[in-house]
Design an enzyme around this catalytic site. Structure first.
Site, PDB file in Angstrom:
ATOM      1  N   ASN A   1      13.381 -38.601  42.794  1.00 18.15           N
ATOM      2  CA  ASN A   1      13.683 -37.991  41.508  1.00 18.15           C
ATOM      3  C   ASN A   1      12.380 -37.759  40.748  1.00 18.15           C
ATOM      4  O   ASN A   1      11.620 -38.712  40.525  1.00 18.15           O
ATOM      5  CB  ASN A   1      14.566 -38.918  40.676  1.00 18.15           C
ATOM      6  N   GLU A   2      12.096 -36.546  40.364  1.00 21.40           N
ATOM      7  CA  GLU A   2      10.962 -36.195  39.489  1.00 21.40           C
ATOM      8  C   GLU A   2       9.720 -37.048  39.776  1.00 21.40           C
ATOM      9  O   GLU A   2       9.303 -37.842  38.934  1.00 21.40           O
ATOM     10  CB  GLU A   2      11.357 -36.364  38.017  1.00 21.40           C
TER      11      GLU A   2
ATOM     12  N   HIS B   1      14.576 -43.293  42.488  1.00 22.90           N
ATOM     13  CA  HIS B   1      14.680 -42.775  41.116  1.00 22.90           C
ATOM     14  C   HIS B   1      13.869 -43.708  40.202  1.00 22.90           C
ATOM     15  O   HIS B   1      14.418 -44.453  39.394  1.00 22.90           O
ATOM     16  CB  HIS B   1      16.138 -42.688  40.681  1.00 22.90           C
TER      17      HIS B   1
ATOM     18  N   GLN C   1      19.779 -47.036  35.436  1.00 26.98           N
ATOM     19  CA  GLN C   1      20.239 -46.562  34.133  1.00 26.98           C
ATOM     20  C   GLN C   1      21.700 -46.897  33.839  1.00 26.98           C
ATOM     21  O   GLN C   1      22.094 -46.938  32.680  1.00 26.98           O
ATOM     22  CB  GLN C   1      20.010 -45.050  34.024  1.00 26.98           C
TER      23      GLN C   1
HETATM   24  O1  IFM Z   1      17.322 -39.976  32.084  1.00 23.74           O
HETATM   25  C1  IFM Z   1      16.432 -39.121  32.713  1.00 23.74           C
HETATM   26  C2  IFM Z   1      16.579 -39.212  34.213  1.00 23.74           C
HETATM   27  O2  IFM Z   1      16.388 -40.501  34.679  1.00 23.74           O
HETATM   28  C3  IFM Z   1      15.560 -38.314  34.896  1.00 23.74           C
HETATM   29  N1  IFM Z   1      15.581 -36.991  34.334  1.00 23.74           N
HETATM   30  C4  IFM Z   1      15.565 -36.849  32.914  1.00 23.74           C
HETATM   31  C5  IFM Z   1      16.656 -37.685  32.303  1.00 23.74           C
HETATM   32  C6  IFM Z   1      16.688 -37.490  30.777  1.00 23.74           C
HETATM   33  O3  IFM Z   1      15.483 -37.885  30.222  1.00 23.74           O
END
Ligand code: IFM
Length: 396
Positions: free
Chosen positions: A154-155, A110, A19
């Site tokens: 991550n998630e 991620h 990102q």
């Molecule tokens: O940008 C994302 C991130 O990569 C993971 N959690 C949520 C953020 C906002 O959407």
């Protein structure tokens, strides 16, 4: 009224490699962009080259912790071949944080995957576990001296839902519900092994995960709405959540959403209805600070330290961000008073960045990025947060 957080509390912000770094062309998202499925990321914030300048800003803003991710495709561009230059790059990144007195929380995965891994079948392939564990061992051996907190994933539920059910993210499959559930299970199984691998190499390491949990409520408190909440929550908040929370040294919580669910079978507009949003971010996501309190309390049963590893909003004009931070922290503090072992808050995000399928349109940063000139400009809300970070106090 002053709400004081415990001594040693971690304050900071988070980013993720794809990102912000720029220049990553060998992962599944870059491939998807080339094929026209998702927006191009390109140079992003050029954080890969400007990390020192960005960490100077984080320090100036009073941060004592920073979460970022390592890009697997950089470290292992070809199966089994590690790139020494990339390994050294992330060592320099970690040292830059150490030099500024900022504690790193390092995310191992991620969402983005090397193309070679995806071509071998990705997470569903039988070799996925071996590949991932080899990468994890390398990272732990290389950075053991500099990293105390590892966030393995991550998630993990999000990329599976979007990649196998909704289809808007790699690998762009639609409605493969059973495969999705299989992948969710598999990833959780690999997580359990990862935990052991890291601890075997570095018993002192703190190993955890981050999951984004939605605070669901029934719209009206009816049996059918409560049942709908149960089912939707079971999937959205990760069917394997217990596996993660029972095999970790800390829980990473990401809180963005509050959703009220109503099953409306007998009215003309039947189906599942969600919130009537009032205060919303540029994304249309409802701002509902109280939800973080309920989620934190629901995690108390796991008896683990908790770090908020993400919480933030898209707000280009910085209209709501100061209040957003303050109000969420007041609810966090209440959770702390009610016995939640909360130890840190990492805002999403340090700077504007590539917001996946939304490209660069959504502005989550404490720091504004001009994508033409790459100039950074601190938003006013970042100074409000700075005061909190430096005093360890939020004022109600
Ligand atoms: O940008 C994302 C991130 O990569 C993971 N959690 C949520 C953020 C906002 O959407």
């Amino acid at each position: 009224m002053q709400k004081k957080f415990p001594d040693g509390f971690y304050w900071g912000a988070a980013t993720a490699s794809y990102q912000v770094e720029g220049g990553i062309e060998n992962n599944d998202w870059a491939k998807s962009a080339l094929e026209g499925y998702v927006p191009t990321c390109g140079l992003a914030c050029d954080h890969f080259n400007r990390y020192e300048e960005d960490f100077d800003l984080a320090k100036e803003l009073g941060h004592n912790a920073h979460r970022f991710s390592i890009e697997w495709a950089r470290i292992e561009p070809e199966e089994g071949k590690f790139d020494q230059e990339a390994i050294e790059h992330y060592r320099r990144v970690l040292m830059a944080l150490r030099d500024r007195g900022i504690t790193p929380f390092v995310t191992i995965w991620h969402w983005t995957l090397p193309i070679w891994f995806v071509e071998k079948g990705g997470w569903v392939s039988k070799d996925a576990e071996g590949h991932f564990l080899r990468y994890v061992s390398l990272l732990t051996n290389e950075y053991e001296d500099l990293v105390k907190f590892w966030v393995v994933y991550n998630e993990p539920e999000t990329p599976v839902r979007h990649g196998y059910v909704i289809g808007d993210r790699p690998p762009h499959h639609k409605l493969r519900i059973f495969t999705a559930l299989k992948v969710i299970k598999k990833i959780a199984k690999v997580y359990k092994k990862t935990y052991q691998v890291i601890k075997n190499i570095d018993p002192e390491a703190q190993v955890g995960f981050s999951e984004s949990l939605v605070y669901f409520e029934p719209y009206e408190n009816t049996l059918v709405n409560r049942l709908a909440v149960k089912i939707i929550k079971w999937w959205r908040n990760n069917p394997e959540y217990d596996v993660y929370a029972s095999n970790c040294d800390f829980i990473g919580l990401q809180y963005y959403f509050h959703t009220r669910v109503r099953i409306n079978l007998f009215k003309s507009k039947w189906g599942i209805q969600f919130n009537d949003n009032e205060r919303v971010s540029d994304f249309g996501w409802e701002i509902f600070p109280e939800g973080i309190y309920h989620i934190l309390l629901s995690l108390k049963k796991y008896k683990k330290p908790i770090y908020i590893t993400e919480n933030g909003l898209a707000d280009a004009d910085d209209k709501y961000r100061s209040d957003f931070i303050r109000e969420h922290l007041i609810w966090c503090h209440k959770a702390f008073e009610d016995g939640v072992d909360l130890r840190g808050y990492l805002h999403w995000s340090l700077m504007d960045n590539y917001e996946w399928t939304r490209g660069f349109e959504m502005r989550f940063g404490l720091i504004k990025v001009d994508y033409e000139t790459l100039e950074r400009k601190i938003r006013p809300s970042a100074y409000v947060y700075k005061e909190i970070c430096e005093t360890n106090v939020v004022v109600e």
